[in-house]
Structures are given as structure tokens and as C-alpha cells.
Enzyme design. Structure first.
Site, short mmCIF file in Angstrom:
data_model
loop_
_atom_site.label_atom_id
_atom_site.label_comp_id
_atom_site.label_asym_id
_atom_site.label_seq_id
_atom_site.Cartn_x
_atom_site.Cartn_y
_atom_site.Cartn_z
N TYR A 144 6.08 2.54 -14.11
CA TYR A 144 5.17 3.67 -13.98
C TYR A 144 5.53 4.81 -14.92
O TYR A 144 4.67 5.57 -15.35
CB TYR A 144 5.20 4.22 -12.54
N LYS A 194 12.68 -9.55 -9.13
CA LYS A 194 12.29 -10.72 -9.93
C LYS A 194 13.49 -11.02 -10.83
O LYS A 194 13.39 -11.08 -12.06
CB LYS A 194 11.01 -10.41 -10.72
N ASP A 226 7.34 -12.87 -5.99
CA ASP A 226 6.24 -13.81 -5.77
C ASP A 226 6.36 -14.48 -4.41
O ASP A 226 5.40 -14.61 -3.66
CB ASP A 226 6.16 -14.85 -6.92
N ASP A 250 4.03 -0.98 -4.88
CA ASP A 250 2.61 -0.63 -4.90
C ASP A 250 1.79 -1.83 -4.43
O ASP A 250 0.93 -1.73 -3.56
CB ASP A 250 2.20 -0.22 -6.31
N ASP A 254 0.02 -2.64 -0.40
CA ASP A 254 -1.41 -2.92 -0.19
C ASP A 254 -1.57 -4.23 0.58
O ASP A 254 -2.38 -4.35 1.49
CB ASP A 254 -2.17 -3.05 -1.53
#
Ligand code: IPM
Ligand code: MG
Length: 360
Positions: A144, A194, A226, A250, A254
């Protein structure tokens, strides 16, 4: 409680932010009275509405006001009207600027299912019943904010770049926060990375593992992002607290929100060493803005979090949650949480119902 006076800066922002925030402010006033604190509020512009007025999504006056406040209550930013603007003045920059300037590095996003909404989730009841997951998202670093960033060149030669970056101290402070959150919950922390592909997140895994030495009472596990995305819909009850970087957080928050029936239900607290901001996790929903259709519950629950984390009154958070539960029991539903054929009410009416439940 004493007679302390607190200042809350209110930033409705764009789209449905203008509708949900006033409902949350009503709840805030009731809770303040009930718990013997005086709250003064000051409203300021942020996002696209600020850009329209002053040419910047984060006016200096807004930022300065936030720096003098005990807490900030934010609605949402963004909308199609501002999508063509340069990144540096997009509404989202207003929000990101606030997070960065106020050093709100820890974003707590609790995903809990109100049992009345089991049917509103797209997943089977046995999968979501009783879920209570806390996503701790790092909020001031990662891709970001990393540099270099941007698009250079022209035509076929265009090249876009963003930079995923974390320093060890940035990882350490969010890890400590997450272990502390886990300590007062189910004592289980899952760190999401990751590390099989991205070096930055291998550093993440190593630092989290080092910090764990100070929290031997918390059980730590690691998961690739994942797999975490898959596990969240497969069997979400395996999770207590999840900690992850800005971009993964983020996305996963959601995803976690849909377990609870609607993204309109999820509050959040963005915390730093000195400042705190409370905001729903959802966006400005331009498609329903101005129609009195939005669900104010995420913002109202964010006020509950404010009482707990800024004012230190956990009881107030429980009372706000209980009021939400009461109106859900009564069958009050905004469109996003209504089952097929169920009657729905608007944003203001949902606010009325929650205010009534709290005033009884
Ligand atoms: C969120 C939102 C923001 C983010 C946007 C509006 C910049 O999606 O709070 O999750 O990406 O952090
Ligand atoms: Mg988001």
C-alpha cells in the site's frame, strides 16, 4: 466514571458514509450519557467530498483536528465520480493518509456471526454457526505504501510497479499487538503470509516466530495466504485470531465478513500508539448511496469498539452488541441482511430501532 470530556472527530466521508455515520453518532451520544462521559464532536471533510470542496482528499484542517481528538469515527470514502482522478488526490488517499499520519498500524476486524443471521450467510449453517474470528491487519505498511510505485513509459512500453516492503520493527509491533489480542481471547494466533514465494513475508514469518517467545501461552501457527483464503470458507471455526500484512488483510477481512452474512455488519478499530480511528470495513457503496438503504450496523458496532478500546469501557461494547442482537431478534433487517422475501427497513429506521433498544 468521572466527568471527563472527550473529543471525537466525525468524518462521514463519501457515499453511504453520509447516512451511516449520523446513526452511529446517535448511538455514541446515548452510550456516553449512560457511562457518564461527555463527548464533544467535530465534523470534518475527507475523501471525495473534501476533494470537491478543497482540492485535496485530506485537508490539513481535518488531519490537525484528528490529531487533537481522543478518537476518530469514519464512514467511508470513494465513488465513481472520483475514479478518473490522479492517485495522489483520489478519495482513498484521504483514508490512507489518515492511517499513515496517525500511525494507525493495527487494524482489528472482528468477524462474529449474530445467530439470527445464520440464514444470511452464503455458507451452510453448520459451517458459520458460532464463528468468532479476529483479523488483525497491519495498516501502515506493505504494498500500500511501498516505493517505488507508479506507471512509467508510454504505449507498449508502459510499466507498472508497486513495492511490497516490511521492516522487522514494523512486523514486530503488529505481531505483539496480535499476540496480546489472542491472549485475551482463545489464545490461538494464525499468522498468514506467502513465505514460499515472497521474501518480505518470509521475514514476516521469522519475526512473528521470534516475538512468539514472549507469548508462550499463545499457540502460534503459520499459513500461506492462498490456503488461509480457502480454509476461511472451508472451516472458519478453526481460527481465533489471524494476523497478516496490509494487502492480505484487506482481502481476507472482506472474505471473513461474508461469513457473518454481510459486509455491512463488520466494524473495525484502527489503533496506533497515540491515536485511534473507528470505521466499518465496507466501502462507500455508491450504488445505494442517498437512498436510505445502507446498513448502519457496522458503523454502530465500531462505536462499541471505540468505547472499549479508547474509553476503556468494554461493557459499553457489549451493550451495543446486545442492542443490535435485540433488533435482529425483532426481525429488523436492512436489505443486505434480509433473507429472500423478508421485509426490509432503511438505514434511518435501523438506527431508530437500535436507539430504541438502547433507550429501554
Ligand atoms: C478497507 C478499504 C480500503 C483499503 C480502501 C477504501 C482504500 O478497502 O478499509 O478495507 O483498501 O484499505
Ligand atoms: Mg477493504
Amino acid at each position: 466514571m468521572g466527568q471527563a470530556t472527550r473529543k471525537v472527530v466525525v468524518l462521514p466521508g463519501d457515499g453511504i458514509g453520509q447516512e451511516i455515520v449520523p446513526q452511529a453518532v446517535r448511538v455514541m451520544a446515548i452510550m456516553a450519557k449512560r457511562h457518564g462521559i461527555t463527548i464533544t464532536t467535530e465534523e470534518h471533510l475527507v475523501g471525495g467530498t473534501a476533494y470537491d470542496k478543497s482540492g485535496t482528499p485530506l485537508p490539513t484542517g481535518t488531519l490537525e483536528a484528528c490529531k487533537t481528538a481522543d478518537a476518530v469515527l469514519l464512514g467511508a470514502v470513494g465513488g465513481p465520480k472520483w475514479e478518473k482522478l490522479d492517485y495522489s488526490v483520489r478519495p482513498e488517499r484521504g483514508l490512507l493518509g489518515l492511517r499513515k499520519e496517525l500511525e494507525l498500524f493495527a487494524n482489528l476486524r472482528p468477524a462474529r456471526l449474530f445467530p439470527q443471521l445464520v440464514g444470511a450467510s452464503s455458507l451452510k449453517p453448520e459451517v458459520v454457526e458460532g464463528i468468532d474470528v479476529m483479523v488483525v491487519r497491519e495498516l501502515t505498511g506493505d504494498i500500500y505504501f511501498g516505493t517505488p510505485r507508479g506507471v512509467t513509459g508510454a504505449g507498449d512500453q508502459r510499466r507498472g510497479v508497486n513495492t511490497m516492503v516490511y521492516t522487522a520493527p514494523e512486523i514486530e509491533r503488529i505481531a505483539r499487538k496480535a499476540f496480546e489480542v489472542a491472549r485475551v481471547r482463545g489464545k490461538k494466533l494464525c499468522s498468514v503470509d506467502k513465505a514460499n514465494v515472497l521474501e518480505t513475508t518470509e521475514l514476516w514469518r521469522n519475526v512473528v516466530t521470534e516475538v512468539h517467545r514472549d507469548y508462550p501461552d499463545v499457540q502460534l501457527s503459520h499459513m500461506y495466504v492462498d490456503n488461509a483464503a480457502m480454509q476461511l470458507v472451508r472451516w472458519p471455526k478453526q481460527f481465533d485470531v489471524m494476523v497478516t500484512g496490509n494487502i492480505f488483510g484487506d482481502i481476507l477481512s472482506d472474505e471473513a465478513s461474508m461469513l457473518t452474512g454481510s459486509i455491512g455488519m463488520l466494524p473495525s478499530a484502527s489503533l496506533g500508539e497515540r491515536y485511534a480511528m473507528y470505521e466499518p470495513i465496507h466501502g462507500s457503496a455508491p450504488d445505494i448511496a442517498g437512498k436510505d438503504l445502507a446498513n448502519p450496523i457496522a458503523t454502530i458496532l465500531s462505536v462499541g469498539m471505540m468505547f472499549r478500546y479508547t474509553f476503556g469501557i468494554a461493557q459499553a461494547e457489549a451493550e451495543v452488541e446486545a442492542a443490535v442482537s435485540t433488533v435482529l431478534d425483532q426481525g429488523a433487517r436492512t436489505a443486505d441482511i434480509a433473507a429472500k422475501g423478508e421485509p426490509t427497513i432503511g438505514c434511518k429506521a435501523m438506527g431508530d430501532r437500535i436507539v430504541a433498544a438502547l433507550s429501554r
